[in-house]
Design an enzyme around this catalytic site. Structure first.
Site, PDB file in Angstrom:
ATOM      1  N   GLY A  49       0.791  -1.211   0.000  1.00  0.00           N
ATOM      2  CA  GLY A  49       0.000   0.000   0.000  1.00  0.00           C
ATOM      3  C   GLY A  49       0.829   1.270   0.000  1.00  0.00           C
ATOM      4  O   GLY A  49       0.473   2.254  -0.660  1.00  0.00           O
ATOM      5  N   ASN A 120      -7.713   3.387   9.349  1.00  0.00           N
ATOM      6  CA  ASN A 120      -6.997   2.230   9.866  1.00  0.00           C
ATOM      7  C   ASN A 120      -6.921   2.186  11.385  1.00  0.00           C
ATOM      8  O   ASN A 120      -6.615   1.149  11.962  1.00  0.00           O
ATOM      9  CB  ASN A 120      -5.579   2.183   9.277  1.00  0.00           C
ATOM     10  N   GLN A 148      -7.419  -0.704   4.357  1.00  0.00           N
ATOM     11  CA  GLN A 148      -8.068  -1.202   5.564  1.00  0.00           C
ATOM     12  C   GLN A 148      -9.455  -1.775   5.271  1.00  0.00           C
ATOM     13  O   GLN A 148      -9.924  -2.662   5.971  1.00  0.00           O
ATOM     14  CB  GLN A 148      -8.183  -0.083   6.598  1.00  0.00           C
ATOM     15  N   SER A 168      -3.999  -3.726  -0.509  1.00  0.00           N
ATOM     16  CA  SER A 168      -2.818  -4.480  -0.093  1.00  0.00           C
ATOM     17  C   SER A 168      -3.216  -5.890   0.302  1.00  0.00           C
ATOM     18  O   SER A 168      -4.316  -6.123   0.810  1.00  0.00           O
ATOM     19  CB  SER A 168      -2.137  -3.782   1.088  1.00  0.00           C
ATOM     20  N   ALA A 169      -2.319  -6.854   0.065  1.00  0.00           N
ATOM     21  CA  ALA A 169      -2.636  -8.268   0.285  1.00  0.00           C
ATOM     22  C   ALA A 169      -2.742  -8.634   1.755  1.00  0.00           C
ATOM     23  O   ALA A 169      -3.612  -9.399   2.153  1.00  0.00           O
ATOM     24  CB  ALA A 169      -1.572  -9.139  -0.391  1.00  0.00           C
ATOM     25  N   HIS A 170      -1.836  -8.109   2.587  1.00  0.00           N
ATOM     26  CA  HIS A 170      -1.771  -8.638   3.953  1.00  0.00           C
ATOM     27  C   HIS A 170      -2.983  -8.284   4.797  1.00  0.00           C
ATOM     28  O   HIS A 170      -3.276  -8.953   5.783  1.00  0.00           O
ATOM     29  CB  HIS A 170      -0.473  -8.197   4.640  1.00  0.00           C
ATOM     30  N   THR A 206      11.039  -6.745 -11.821  1.00  0.00           N
ATOM     31  CA  THR A 206      10.450  -8.080 -11.887  1.00  0.00           C
ATOM     32  C   THR A 206       9.420  -8.245 -10.771  1.00  0.00           C
ATOM     33  O   THR A 206       9.701  -7.971  -9.604  1.00  0.00           O
ATOM     34  CB  THR A 206      11.545  -9.150 -11.742  1.00  0.00           C
ATOM     35  N   CYS A 284       2.646   0.980  14.035  1.00  0.00           N
ATOM     36  CA  CYS A 284       2.954   0.227  12.813  1.00  0.00           C
ATOM     37  C   CYS A 284       4.115   0.852  12.060  1.00  0.00           C
ATOM     38  O   CYS A 284       4.809   0.186  11.307  1.00  0.00           O
ATOM     39  CB  CYS A 284       1.720   0.159  11.914  1.00  0.00           C
TER      40      CYS A 284
END
Length: 342
Positions: A49, A120, A148, A168-170, A206, A284
């Site tokens: 993110g 968040n 979020q 974002s993935a996490h 990549t 964070c």
């Protein structure tokens, strides 16, 4: 992810191994696109993110930036580093963007308005469609940091009407190290990373195929539909505490509270010793307990803002976890009363 790690090919190569990697990359892009209601070419994979936010704020074809005062640090700091004039949009004491202030600030050179979909820290959901309507009336672009919100509430790029979105993935339960910038078809955002022609020349380098494959897989998971019931059950135990944004629409899994007279740092350690992971303020980004800029923007006193704790329920949270939290919290309150009486 395991399949991706076993692949030896580069997705930009034309040999068989490269084509196999490319197919997995594009399958993952399709999964993210479907989850957000967009077409695959609108999805630009990033490292997360923060990178997507930086690319938008620095590369948008605008002359100035209007960002809410409660944005993630990656938006606030990217705006400062963009070289463009920046104005902060205030929020109400409930943590909702002040639409009247936005209306006053919009007239002028072309602007990018950046307002997160859900905060968040407090979980408060922002009136993004109202923001878009005001911005479009003045020819402004709108970016939303939906990191979020994605996976915890319905998120559809087209229905929101924004020009750019960060995910974002996490936050979905996927791996760290993968995110995406979603761009309206036809909108050109300058690359943050220069080099090769990956991601339709919008992000060189990549691609992190294992993490992106995990991102695609994670889009199939969703937080439990009853999670708000567990969140509401949790909040019944905070008698005497301040629950920030409680009266506003919030994410179903987020509670941000402060108990006057109880230190956030001590609470963090006490909960951690009991196997409960909670957060506070800007931990964070700093690794330390600091005063929350979000709660400060909402007008809360420094002493209360620096005592805030954020509890986030996950896709596997159960009623037993809430009962455990309640038992720990009641023990902490009992110790506090005993010290006060000593």
């Amino acid at each position: 992810m395991l399949r991706a790690m076993e692949m030896g090919g580069n997705a930009s190569s034309i040999h068989a191994e490269g084509r196999a990697a490319k197919a997995l990359l594009e399958d993952s892009r399709d999964a993210v696109a479907r989850a957000l209601g967009v077409i695959a070419p609108m999805v630009v994979f990033t490292s997360g993110g923060s990178e997507a936010n930086n690319q938008t704020l620095k590369g948008a074809p605008v002359e100035r930036l209007l960002i809410s005062a409660i944005e993630h640090p990656s938006v606030i700091e990217a705006a400062k580093a963009s070289g463009k004039p920046v104005e902060l949009l205030p929020v109400t004491p409930d943590g909702v963007i002040d639409l009247d202030a936005l209306r006053r600030l919009l007239p002028g050179p072309k602007a990018l308005v950046s307002v997160m979909l859900a905060n968040n820290e407090t979980g408060v959901i922002q009136p993004l469609r109202d923001v878009v309507a005001l911005a479009q009336a003045h020819g402004a672009l709108v970016h939303t940091d939906a990191v979020q919100a994605f996976g915890k509430m319905p998120v559809n790029f087209g229905l929101l009407g924004v020009d750019a979105m960060t995910v974002s993935a996490h936050k979905l339960g996927g791996p760290v190290g993968a995110g995406a910038l979603i761009l309206r078809d036809g909108l050109a955002i300058g690359p943050l990373i220069h080099g090769g022609g990956q991601e339709l020349r919008r992000r060189a380098g990549t691609e992190n195929l294992p993490a992106i494959a995990g991102f695609g897989a994670a889009t199939k998971s969703r937080i439990a539909p009853y999670i708000n019931v567990l969140r509401d059950k949790l909040e019944t135990i905070f008698e005497g505490a301040v629950i920030f944004g409680k009266g506003m629409p919030r994410l179903p899994n987020t509670t941000c509270f402060a108990m006057p007279g109880m230190s956030a740092e001590i609470l963090l350690m006490a909960f951690d010793l009991e196997g409960i992971a909670v957060s506070s303020g800007s931990a964070c980004s700093s690794g330390k307990v600091t005063r929350s800029h979000v709660l400060a923007a909402m007008g809360h006193a420094p002493k209360l803002a620096s005592a805030a704790i954020r509890v986030s329920l996950g896709w596997d949270t159960t009623a037993e976890h809430i009962d455990h939290f309640r038992a720990v919290w009641l023990r902490l309150l009992a110790r506090r009363k005993a010290r006060a009486a000593a």
